[in-house]
Design a protein around this motif. Structure first.
Motif, PDB file in Angstrom:
ATOM      1  N   LYS A   1      34.466 -59.854  32.374  1.00 53.35           N
ATOM      2  CA  LYS A   1      35.901 -59.799  32.621  1.00 53.35           C
ATOM      3  C   LYS A   1      36.218 -58.601  33.503  1.00 53.35           C
ATOM      4  N   ARG A   2      35.592 -57.469  33.121  1.00 48.95           N
ATOM      5  CA  ARG A   2      35.880 -56.225  33.852  1.00 48.95           C
ATOM      6  C   ARG A   2      35.495 -56.333  35.312  1.00 48.95           C
TER       7      ARG A   2
ATOM      8  N   GLU B   1      30.722 -60.540  27.694  1.00 48.25           N
ATOM      9  CA  GLU B   1      31.975 -61.155  28.162  1.00 48.25           C
ATOM     10  C   GLU B   1      32.938 -60.086  28.672  1.00 48.25           C
ATOM     11  N   GLU B   2      32.988 -58.980  27.918  1.00 45.80           N
ATOM     12  CA  GLU B   2      33.854 -57.872  28.305  1.00 45.80           C
ATOM     13  C   GLU B   2      33.495 -57.419  29.727  1.00 45.80           C
ATOM     14  N   ARG B   3      32.181 -57.251  29.912  1.00 48.08           N
ATOM     15  CA  ARG B   3      31.708 -56.745  31.204  1.00 48.08           C
ATOM     16  C   ARG B   3      32.058 -57.727  32.318  1.00 48.08           C
TER      17      ARG B   3
ATOM     18  N   SER C   1      23.391 -62.418  20.027  1.00 48.78           N
ATOM     19  CA  SER C   1      24.107 -61.938  18.847  1.00 48.78           C
ATOM     20  C   SER C   1      25.569 -61.703  19.258  1.00 48.78           C
ATOM     21  N   GLU C   2      26.447 -61.765  18.275  1.00 46.10           N
ATOM     22  CA  GLU C   2      27.871 -61.671  18.602  1.00 46.10           C
ATOM     23  C   GLU C   2      28.186 -60.412  19.386  1.00 46.10           C
ATOM     24  N   LYS C   3      27.569 -59.322  18.890  1.00 44.94           N
ATOM     25  CA  LYS C   3      27.872 -58.018  19.505  1.00 44.94           C
ATOM     26  C   LYS C   3      27.485 -58.053  20.984  1.00 44.94           C
ATOM     27  N   ASP C   4      26.276 -58.552  21.227  1.00 41.20           N
ATOM     28  CA  ASP C   4      25.797 -58.589  22.611  1.00 41.20           C
ATOM     29  C   ASP C   4      26.697 -59.482  23.451  1.00 41.20           C
ATOM     30  N   MET C   5      27.048 -60.632  22.876  1.00 37.33           N
ATOM     31  CA  MET C   5      27.841 -61.595  23.624  1.00 37.33           C
ATOM     32  C   MET C   5      29.187 -60.976  23.998  1.00 37.33           C
ATOM     33  N   SER C   6      29.792 -60.285  23.055  1.00 38.70           N
ATOM     34  CA  SER C   6      31.116 -59.728  23.342  1.00 38.70           C
ATOM     35  C   SER C   6      31.007 -58.665  24.428  1.00 38.70           C
ATOM     36  N   MET C   7      29.924 -57.865  24.340  1.00 34.73           N
ATOM     37  CA  MET C   7      29.739 -56.847  25.396  1.00 34.73           C
ATOM     38  C   MET C   7      29.648 -57.518  26.765  1.00 34.73           C
TER      39      MET C   7
END
Length: 2044
Positions: A1421-1422, A1417-1419, A1409-1415
């Motif tokens: 990147k971090r 990717e964010e992680r 899901s978009e929300k999961d995916m963004s989390m």
């Protein structure tokens, strides 16, 4: 003849079956020849004829049959398998041969039968012959009888069983055929020859004429004992003996010991049929016997007399009959009837034998008392009766009754009792007449020999004489010590006249009785009955052991029963020389004393004795003392001296100095002289008076101890205590008691009269003075050590306050063992070895039992009480039972005489009212406790009926019955229960409850017994029927009991017993027997001492019954070490049975004494496999539940019972959690010592631990986890791999615990999961953990996800199961979890995967899901981490191996630090295994094993952990230099404590440093090498490396391989770094190989790999290109020479041979490599003359053998070069030259010498060297090497080239040919290949040139290629290629890419950020420039070069180190101390300061 030609061509076995008789005849003839020819009895040829032999003997054609019989006879004689044909062939012979008219046929048939008997098949043959006797054809019957007779006459009655033959004899005598009757007569004569008169009773009913004829024949039979003349195959040594005797002429002596063999112990009784008589009694018998008229009573008795004339009676309940007969004997007024009743009893006893034993106790006292009758016929009848009854029981059992009658006033009774005792003794042997029996009998008989009536005296003398003859003087003399000489002579005279039943040979029942025949049915009866008796008694463990072998000290003292043995301290050990006779003196008058004293003392001394001046008295004492010290023992008049001392002022002496000396002199006299009790009495009073004196007390005590040693403690103690309590002084009383407490500890407890002390102790307890009370309580504590719990019984009526003090004291003593006696031995050390000790143990045990005052409750058991118990109204019955309970309770300990109670209680056991049954059972339980071991005599009449109650339908009644049976068995031991048919009769009853309870009970008891009565066999048929019972529980119990029956009876007997079953049943039962055989436990080992005690110290005293404690008192101090052998049986030791007859009450709740020594896990062969099979076959429940149900727990309990010690199992399944903790503690304690046991029960242990996971108690859980950690460590050390069964029944439950709320527990569980990866494949673990993520518990989900991340990180993507895609999808679902921690865990895990796997992760995850995916990717990147490029090749997961090795990363993080050495070992092992697996084509990336890399990942991922510091092996104190430096505060926890532990000792420090040598980080490695080098170069420290050599070398060649495969190919790495590392490695190795003692520790395998590494390095073209490459290679050269010279010569030679073999096998190996290996071998050959003696030639020759096996001569000749074959020949030649012919003795390690040409070659060389002189050979080896090279260059150049071009021309081998040509050109650059190319086509020429060019570029450029392809350049070929160790590197470069410094810098930045340090100002010099490159002057030798290099290295290394550490900030303090490199101490301090400045500035 056409037909003939047809069958002539057939093989023999087909001819034998042909339809033409001629063909068969011919077949039989050829078969006969064949059978005689085959040598090997196991040849497969025999099996062909198995089915045919029956046809051989039953051939329808008489001519062919004759030949067939001959062939069959040959077959049976020679074939191993012939036994299988017995039944069918014997039956064929009986039915088809014995009826043939031809005598020859019969003769052969008979021979075949006898031959079958010879090959051990007697039973089957006999069975067929007996069947033949029922045939209608008289010819067959006659032949069968004849065969039986012949078999008997040749093989003897041991092999041919007579019982069935005798049974059928009378029938044969009735035959109508005269031939049959005549043959029967001959058979009867033959049988008579073997068993003599035992044959008469069975034949007494045949026709009188025949009997008369028989008698006539029997008379003619020679009286010599018959001998076996033909022997079974298993009796070959007997046969040899027999033949030897025949040769000598069969002299009588020769036959001597055979006679024992030959005289069979056949007993007529055994041959008879039992008759049932109870039902045949007249109907009105019981009325008539009570009738008033004596004639009616007489009729009734005559009817019985007639019935009991039957020689063998059926067993049954004779209680009522015996009771009425007893009544007649005891009460009837008509003496005729008394005699008649006695005859009936005689008949009963003789007919029932042992089965009458249970009634013996009732009848004996009555008969003995009836001896008051004077009429001879009555007396004779009574004598016969009592003698017959004696044979049915043991002296032990009736001794109480007999002794009671001996004090009777009537002289006739006394006389007859003594005579009876004398007759009974004759049936005894030393073992059945132990001291414990002799003691009371001798005491009573001594009274008789002093009796006023002469006939009583005579009888007494006869009895004592018999005892003397039977038991030997040694045993009896001590009891006759104060018999005067006349009487003693009379006793000895009687002894000489006595004829014993057993001659002097114990147990051989040869009837050697010329004396009075003991009256019984027949003479045989008495003999054999007694014999059986002896055997039984001998099997009793208990007190009947070796007893009379030793003399106990001292004479009996009348009136003091406990002291009667005179077994005081001094006597206790029984190890005395001749002077053990106790000294008795008459009292001397004072005048005589003065005279005697004057003779030995100076006159002045005697005068000053009573001087008024104390100084004179003191002087006098000093002289007195000197005189005593100088006197000889024989001259010292003790009594006179002590009387002098007692002269006025005597003990009233006022001056304490004089008094002290006086007391000291008393002690001296007692020690040095022959001190008698008379002397003791003179001084005792004075001593007791002074014992409380402050100044003289200790001297008084010393004197008392000395007297105790002289006169034995029991006597002394009694006197002293009595005197102390007859006076008022409390100080004396308390000190006397204190002395006694001490004395008991010193002397042991034997012989002490507890009763006497107890009354004094009670007085003391009531004293007003507290000191006296305290002393009394202390004394009780000491007594408790010996007497045990029963002691408390005497004080139960004390006041509660006092009682609690006593209990507290006893509590203190719990768990202590009585100390071994230290005194009372020394004085009489002389003869006697261990016997003494055994003896003494016996005594103590017995005494303690005897000491308890037993009450006689016989008079309280009134007729009225008995009738109450039997009343119709249940309430009255209950009242009766209540009364009995209270009688027993009041009495506490009772005598065995309980009147009519047994019968009354027995009838209550089947009361209709179950409450009464239970009450009766509890009374019986009480009775056992109260009566102690004497309860034995009631087993048959009361114990067995209790077993019947086990069949009750009510559960609680059964439980009560079982408890009762156990309470009884504990007192009696098991023998009484197992003897006779009673138990088998019970088992026969088809009551399912009874059967399952009884079998369960037997299964529990049997394993603890060392031996069982043979009657156990009677239970087997019923056991088999239980195996097929309708009731499942019965079947199960029967199966459980099977192995324990087998353990005692053996498989053969059990299998034989199946013979009587139906065929279908038989097969089933046999299958079960086979299965049981596999699980059969070992018998409990014999205990180390006669009394198998609970081992001292192993169990706390509360588990030891009193007797064990008491016995321990005498045990050696040694014994307190638990001896595992003592308790082989599951848990409970053989104790309960061993101490039969000596048990004091142990705590009633303990079923069996818990012996806690011995193993806690019993290894049952194939037990685990069987359990798995059962689980697979669904025979048991699969271990799978959400919460454990009872049936799982029960199942586990049952499975554990066979392989876990009983007491431990009780703890494990206890309801109370504290017991679980105890069990875990014990398991932890035994973990190391019982590895095999633990592994064999591992499945059960893990299952039990899963049950603990469901407990709520945290302490148990923590303990369980602690155990698991240790357990898995152990398993990984043992290289154990969990089975699927173990894993699936454990891991899921462990994972449940990951979700525990408590942090500690979670941490432990994670640590355990990590450890498990070492013993169970990570990929399989993955599945289980994946399951765990589905839990409802969010903590568990989070932890499992984290764990999955760790697995992927450590083992790469391959662990993801079933596929990485599915696994990742599953993980990704948790990103959307509602719990924050779970979300984080899921994200972190996927980031980890991303770091390993790169962008592919997104593909694998699929749609999110978009929300999961963004989390996500964010992680990612971090996490700011560039994943390395896609992997070249994923590290392959070798299940169970590779990943075992790469210990989980989190392991380093979480668990306490592992011992690095073990990891190294594991890594090394794996790499060897893999190399083997992968052969030569390894393409895996060579990454460093992760354990040994600097784990930056870890530092980064885990905010809180701290890396390990490198411990300095050599510490320099530099703290002060570093003080001013301020280091920024890191935001990190302090160093975790376990690293400190890790370095706590040298070994682990060295392990750690060595593990760093293999580090992937060059500097870490250099630093570690420098540390090790420093240690190696200091002589005093070098020793510390011992034991770590292999480990260090492994680390080193791993580092070499790492450089070779990774660093060298890394473009970014500065090559100087590599040179530095090489120099360090070579330097430290040279240091190592200069120390010979350490160098020798290197093992073969390691040396092989080391040489492999070094040679590869020498050949590495890339090294040569480096600036200092030449230098490195020179150093390697030097190092190789050192390794060859200094290593263990066997190991290095062996290593080189294996290496050569491997390099030749590997196709891709460069020839250069093999060449260098061979050069090393030549070097070794040159060294051989000096080293030959230190070499293990056997091992070297084995290696050469293997080499030659792999490379036979032909194969070697095909090699491109002839060097290998030359090398080998040279080596062998040199060995032969050095060792000479002896070399051939060294082929011992080679199993099959024919597999290689080694032996032949050696022989050739030997022969050759014999023929020639040695000169030539010498030159050969000298120049060997150089010549070989020259030759090779010239040799057959053309041939070689021709061969090569042939290969190039062929299709298949083109490539190989080109490679060879390239090599050839390189080697012989001047070689001319033109001629070969000239003749070929242009195309071919250009093809060859192109090929060569290709190869050249390939070989040259290889260095570069290697990095990307992962093929090790020079090493492709070796069979053990460069490490194919494919463990993913933890630095993240799984793919084996080089990681440049930039990556590290990147990481350091991140770390600095986290620690709050600033990155912005950072402009530090690049890493490379920091390591300033030192200029190297040319150095003379390579070693010097290395050293100079090392010191430069150290400097630059420190610089790098400090910087690295500061920037890493991983250490909050202590950089100076831990990391200052050793050599820096020598460096200039200014220099250091400058450097620090530089570091600081670089930071800003």
């Amino acid at each position: 003849m056409g037909d003939d030609s047809e069958w002539m061509k057939l093989p023999i076995d087909q001819k034998c079956e042909h339809k033409l008789w001629k063909a068969r005849l011919n077949g039989y003839e050829e078969a006969l020849k064949l059978f005689q020819k085959i040598d090997d009895e196991k040849s497969p040829e025999w099996s062909k004829y198995l089915g045919l032999i029956k046809k051989f003997v039953t051939d329808s054609n008489a001519v062919a049959q004759l030949k067939g019989l001959e062939a069959a006879l040959a077959y049976v004689e020679n074939a191993h398998v012939a036994g299988k044909t017995t039944g069918e062939v014997a039956s064929g012979v009986v039915n088809k041969v014995f009826n043939q008219p031809k005598a020859r046929a019969k003769e052969l048939g008979l021979d075949i039968c006898l031959m079958y008997i010879e090959i051990e098949k007697g039973e089957a043959v006999q069975e067929e012959l007996l069947k033949g006797l029922d045939n209608k054809n008289p010819k067959i019957i006659v032949a069968c009888i004849e065969t039986l007779r012949k078999a008997l006459s040749e093989f003897g009655s041991k092999i041919i069983s007579l019982k069935p033959i005798i049974k059928i004899l009378p029938k044969l005598f009735e035959s109508r055929e005269k031939a049959v009757r005549d043959e029967a007569k001959l058979l009867a004569v033959e049988i008579y020859r073997w068993i003599r008169d035992a044959l008469r009773p069975p034949l007494q009913n045949i026709n009188s004429v025949q009997l008369k004829e028989l008698e006539e024949e029997w008379v003619k039979v020679s009286s010599a004992a018959p001998k076996q003349t033909r022997f079974l195959r298993s009796q070959q040594e007997l046969k040899a003996k027999f033949e030897q005797q025949q040769a000598v002429g069969g002299d009588a002596d020769g036959g001597g010991d055979d006679e024992e063999e030959a005289v069979p112990q056949v007993d007529a009784y055994e041959l008879l049929e039992a008759v049932e008589i109870l039902s045949k009694l007249p109907k009105d018998f019981y009325e008539k016997i009570e009738a008033k008229k004596w004639q009616e009573r007489k009729e009734a008795l005559e009817a019985v007399e007639l019935l009991v004339k039957n020689p063998k009676l059926e067993s049954g309940d004779y209680a009522d009959l015996v009771k009425v007969l007893k009544k007649v004997v005891g009460k009837d007024t008509n003496v005729m009837l008394v005699a008649l009743a006695a005859k009936c009893l005689t008949g009963l006893a003789a007919g029932l034998r042992k089965k009458f034993g249970q009634y013996a106790g009732h009848v004996v006292p009555t008969i003995l008392e009836k001896f008051k009758e004077k009429k001879p016929q009555v007396v004779q009848a009574l004598q016969e009766a009592i003698d017959a009854i004696f044979l049915t029981t043991t002296l032990q059992n009736i001794s109480e009754d007999v002794l009671a009658v001996m004090d009777n006033k009537n002289p006739t009774i006394k006389q007859q009792t003594s005579l009876f005792i004398a007759r009974s003794f004759r049936h005894c042997t030393p073992s059945t007449l132990p001291k414990s029996l002799l003691k009371p009998f001798c005491a009573a008989l001594l009274k008789h020999i002093n009796d006023s009536a002469p006939e009583v005296r005579d009888a007494g003398f006869e009895a004592l004489g018999t005892a003397l003859k039977v038991a030997g003087e040694k045993a009896v003399n001590p009891f006759l010590a104060d018999v005067d000489k006349l009487k003693l002579d009379r006793i000895k005279e009687c002894a000489e006249k006595v004829e014993l039943v057993y001659g002097k040979k114990t147990g051989g029942a040869a009837e050697k009785k010329e004396g009075k025949p003991i009256i019984g049915k027949t003479p045989a009866l008495s003999g054999t009955g007694g014999d059986k008796e002896t055997k039984d008694a001998a099997t009793k463990p208990g007190p009947l052991k070796k007893a009379p072998a030793v003399k106990p000290g001292g004479p009996p003292k009348k009136g003091k029963p406990a002291a009667a043995t005179g077994m005081g301290g001094a006597g206790a050990k029984g190890k005395k020389g001749p002077e053990t006779k106790e000294i008795f003196e008459s009292e001397l008058s004072i005048e005589v004393c003065e005279e005697k004293a004057a003779a030995v003392l100076p006159a002045s001394c005697i005068q000053q004795l009573d001087s008024g001046n104390w100084k004179e008295r003191l002087a006098c004492m000093e002289e007195f003392q000197k005189a005593v010290e100088l006197m000889e023992r024989s001259e010292m008049p003790c009594q006179a001296l002590v009387r002098m001392l007692a002269k006025k002022p005597g003990w009233k002496e006022t001056n304490f100095q004089v008094m002290q000396m006086k007391l000291h002199i008393v002690a001296l006299i007692a020690q040095k002289g022959n001190f008698s009790k008379t002397s003791a009495q003179v001084v005792m009073d004075g001593l007791v008076d002074k014992v409380g004196d402050v100044k003289c007390g200790s001297n008084a005590k010393e004197a008392m101890t000395a007297i105790a040693e002289a006169c034995q403690l029991p006597w002394t103690a009694e006197q002293v205590v009595a005197m102390a309590f007859s006076q008022k002084n409390p100080k004396n009383q308390s000190e006397t008691l204190n002395w006694l407490s001490n004395a008991i500890k010193e002397f042991g407890f034997s012989g002490l009269n507890v009763k006497a002390f107890i009354s004094n102790v009670k007085t003391a307890l009531a004293a007003t003075n507290p000191a006296v009370r305290t002393s009394a309580i202390t004394l009780l504590g000491v007594m408790y050590l010996y007497v045990g719990p029963p002691l408390r019984m005497f004080f139960e009526d004390e006041k509660p306050a006092l009682l609690s003090q006593i209990d507290a004291e006893f509590e203190k003593m719990q768990g202590q063992t009585a100390p071994a006696p230290t005194r009372g031995i020394s004085r009489h050390s002389g003869g006697g070895g261990d016997d003494g000790e055994e003896e003494e143990q016996e005594d103590v045990g017995n005494d303690v039992v005897d000491l308890l005052p037993r009450t006689d409750i016989g008079d309280k058991i009134t007729a009225e009480l008995v009738s109450k118990i039997g009343d119709k109204n249940w309430k009255i019955r209950k009242e009766g039972l209540d009364e009995v309970t209270s009688i027993i309770n009041d009495a506490k300990f009772i005598q065995p005489n309980i009147g009519e109670l047994p019968a009354a209680l027995k009838s209550r056991l089947n009361d209709s009212n179950k409450i009464l049954v239970q009450q009766t059972l509890s009374i019986l339980q009480q009775l056992a406790t109260a009566m102690g071991p004497n309860i034995k005599q009631h087993v048959k009449n009361l114990g067995i009926p209790v077993i019947t109650v086990l069949g009750d339908s009510k559960n609680n009644v059964r439980a009560a019955a079982l408890a009762t049976v156990n309470a009884w068995a504990e007192q009696t031991g098991m023998k009484e229960w197992l003897e006779g048919e009673d138990l088998s009769e019970e088992l026969k009853k088809e009551n399912p409850f009874l059967r399952q309870e009884l079998l369960g009970w037997l299964a529990e008891k049997l394993p603890t017994l060392r031996s069982v009565p043979s009657d156990l066999l009677l239970c087997v048929p019923h056991l088999y029927s239980c195996l097929e019972d309708r009731n499942g529980d019965v079947r199960k119990k029967a199966q459980d009991a099977l192995p324990f029956f087998m353990m005692h009876l053996g498989f053969e007997k059990m299998a034989k017993a199946t013979g009587k079953l139906k065929p279908t049943s038989k097969d089933q039962v046999l299958a079960m027997l086979e299965k049981a055989k596999a699980n059969m436990p070992a018998k409990p080992a014999a205990p180390a001492k006669a009394s198998s005690r609970v081992v001292g110290g192993a169990a706390p005293a509360k588990f030891q019954p009193a007797s064990a404690l008491a016995e321990d008192s005498g045990s050696n101090t040694m014994e307190s070490k638990p001896d595992p052998k003592k308790a082989k049986a599951g848990g409970a030791s053989s104790k309960a049975k061993g101490v039969q007859g000596k048990k004091v009450l142990s705590k009633p709740n303990l079923k069996e004494d818990d012996d806690k020594s011995g193993p806690i896990f019993i290894i049952v062969p194939n037990g685990k496999e069987q359990r798995m099979k059962d689980e697979r076959g669904l025979k048991v429940l699969k271990w799978n539940f959400t919460t454990p149900r009872d049936e799982y727990i029960e199942q586990l309990k049952t499975q554990m019972s066979s392989c876990v010690a009983k007491w431990l199992q009780d703890e494990m399944f206890h309801a109370d959690f504290q017991h679980h903790n105890k069990a875990l503690a014990v398991m932890i304690e035994h973990l190391e010592s019982e590895k095999d046991g633990v592994i064999s029960c591992l499945d059960l242990i893990l299952k039990w631990l899963t049950l603990r996971f469901f407990d709520t108690n945290t302490s148990v859980l923590m303990k369980a986890l602690e155990y698991l950690k240790l357990l898995f460590n152990l398993l990984s050390q043992e290289e154990y791999h969990l089975t699927e069964n173990e894993a699936s029944s454990f891991i899921p439950y462990l994972i449940l615990k990951v979700g525990e709320p408590k942090d500690v527990i979670r941490k432990d569980v994670r640590a355990i999961l990590n450890r498990m990866c070492l013993i169970y494949p990570a990929s399989k673990m993955f599945t289980f953990i994946m399951e765990g993520t589905k839990s409802k518990n969010s903590k568990q989900r989070a932890e499992c996800l984290e764990e999955l991340g760790c697995l992927v990180e450590s083992y790469g993507m391959n662990v993801c199961q079933p596929t990485p895609g599915k696994a990742l999808k599953e993980m990704a679902t948790h990103i959307g979890d509602r719990d924050n921690t779970v979300r984080n865990a899921a994200l972190n895990t996927i980031v980890t995967v991303y770091n390993v796997h790169g962008d592919q992760v997104f593909k694998l995850i699929g749609n999110l899901s978009e929300k999961d995916m963004s989390m996500l990717e964010e992680r990612i990147k971090r996490s700011a981490k560039r994943p390395s490029a896609a992997p070249v090749r994923q590290a392959e997961e070798k299940p169970q191996r590779t990943q075992n090795i790469s210990t989980n990363a989190s392991m380093l993080r979480k668990g306490p630090a592992e011992d690095m050495s073990s990891k190294l070992k594991i890594m090394y092992r794996t790499y060897r295994i893999q190399n083997r697996n992968m052969g030569s084509h390894s393409e895996t990336t060579h990454t460093v094993p992760r354990e040994f890399q600097l784990d930056l990942d870890e530092i980064e991922n885990d905010n809180g952990t701290v890396r390990c510091e490198m411990p300095a092996l050599v510490q320099h104190k530099l703290d002060d230099i570093f003080e001013p430096v301020l280091i920024p505060e890191p935001k990190i926890r302090a160093v975790s404590p376990h690293f400190d532990d890790m370095h706590s000792n040298t070994a682990s420090t060295i392990n750690f440093v060595i593990s760093q040598v293999a580090s992937g980080d060059i500097n870490t490695s250099i630093q570690a090498l420098a540390q090790i080098d420093e240690v190696l170069r200091q002589e005093d420290k070098a020793e510390a490396m011992s034991g770590h050599i292999d480990q260090f070398l492994i680390a080193t060649f791993m580092q070499l391989r790492l450089i070779y495969n990774t660093h060298m190919a890394d473009e970014k790495l500065d090559k100087d770094e590599i040179v530095k590392l090489y120099s360090c490695i070579i330097g430290s190795m040279i240091s190592l190989f200069q120390i010979e003692s350490l160098a020798r520790e290197a093992s073969t395998g390691v040396l092989k790999d080391l040489m492999h590494g070094l040679i590869t390095l020498m050949l590495d073209s890339r090294v040569e290109d480096l600036e200092e490459g030449e230098q490195v290679i020179r150093s390697v050269n030097l190092l190789v020479v050192k390794v060859l010279e200094k290593s263990d010569q066997t190991n290095i030679l062996s290593a080189l041979l294996v290496l050569l073999q491997d390099s030749l096998l590997a196709t891709a190996s460069s020839p250069k490599f093999s060449e260098l290996v061979m050069k090393c071998l030549w070097r070794m050959v040159r060294l051989l003359p000096e080293t030959i003696n230190s070499i293990n030639l056997d091992r070297i020759l084995l290696d050469i053998h293997i080499f030659m096996k792999v490379f036979p001569k032909e194969k070697l000749k095909q090699c491109k070069s002839e060097f290998p074959i030359r090398t080998l020949k040279t080596l062998l030649h040199t060995l032969c030259k050095l060792k000479g012919p002896k070399i051939l003795d060294h082929l011992t390690m080679i199993d099959n010498k024919n597999e290689s040409e080694l032996e032949a070659h050696l022989c050739r060389v030997m022969k050759h060297s014999m023929d020639q002189t040695g000169s030539k050979a010498d030159k050969d080896t000298e120049k060997g090497a150089s010549r070989i090279e020259e030759k090779a260059s010239k040799a057959k150049v053309n041939d070689i080239l021709a061969e090569i071009f042939k290969k190039i021309g062929s299709k298949e081998n083109t490539k190989e040919g080109l490679a060879e040509l390239y090599e050839y050109k390189k080697k012989y650059s001047d070689a001319d290949i033109e001629p070969f190319l000239k003749n070929s086509s242009q195309f071919f020429q250009s093809y060859v040139e192109r090929g060569l060019r290709l190869i050249e570029t390939e070989r040259e450029g290889k260095g570069r290629i290697a990095a990307s392809t992962g093929i090790s350049p020079q090493m492709e070929g070796t069979c053990v290629p460069a490490s194919t160790h494919t463990v993913s590197s933890s630095i993240g470069n799984t793919n084996g890419e080089e990681v440049g410094p930039s990556v590290y810098l990147e990481r350091l930045k991140i770390l600095r950020q986290r620690c709050g340090l600033d990155n912005a100002k950072e402009d530090r010099p690049p890493l490379t420039s920091l390591l300033s490159k030192p200029a190297v002057p040319t150095v003379a030798s390579s070693t010097d070069m290395l050293h100079s290099k090392l010191s430069q290295l150290r400097e630059s290394r420190e610089q790098y180190q400090h910087l690295d550490l500061d920037s890493n900030q991983t250490h909050s303090s202590g950089i100076g101390t831990t990391l200052a490199s050793p050599s820096s101490a020598a460096a200039n301090i200014d220099d250091l300061k400058k450097r620090l400045e530089r570091i600081k500035s670089s930071r800003k």
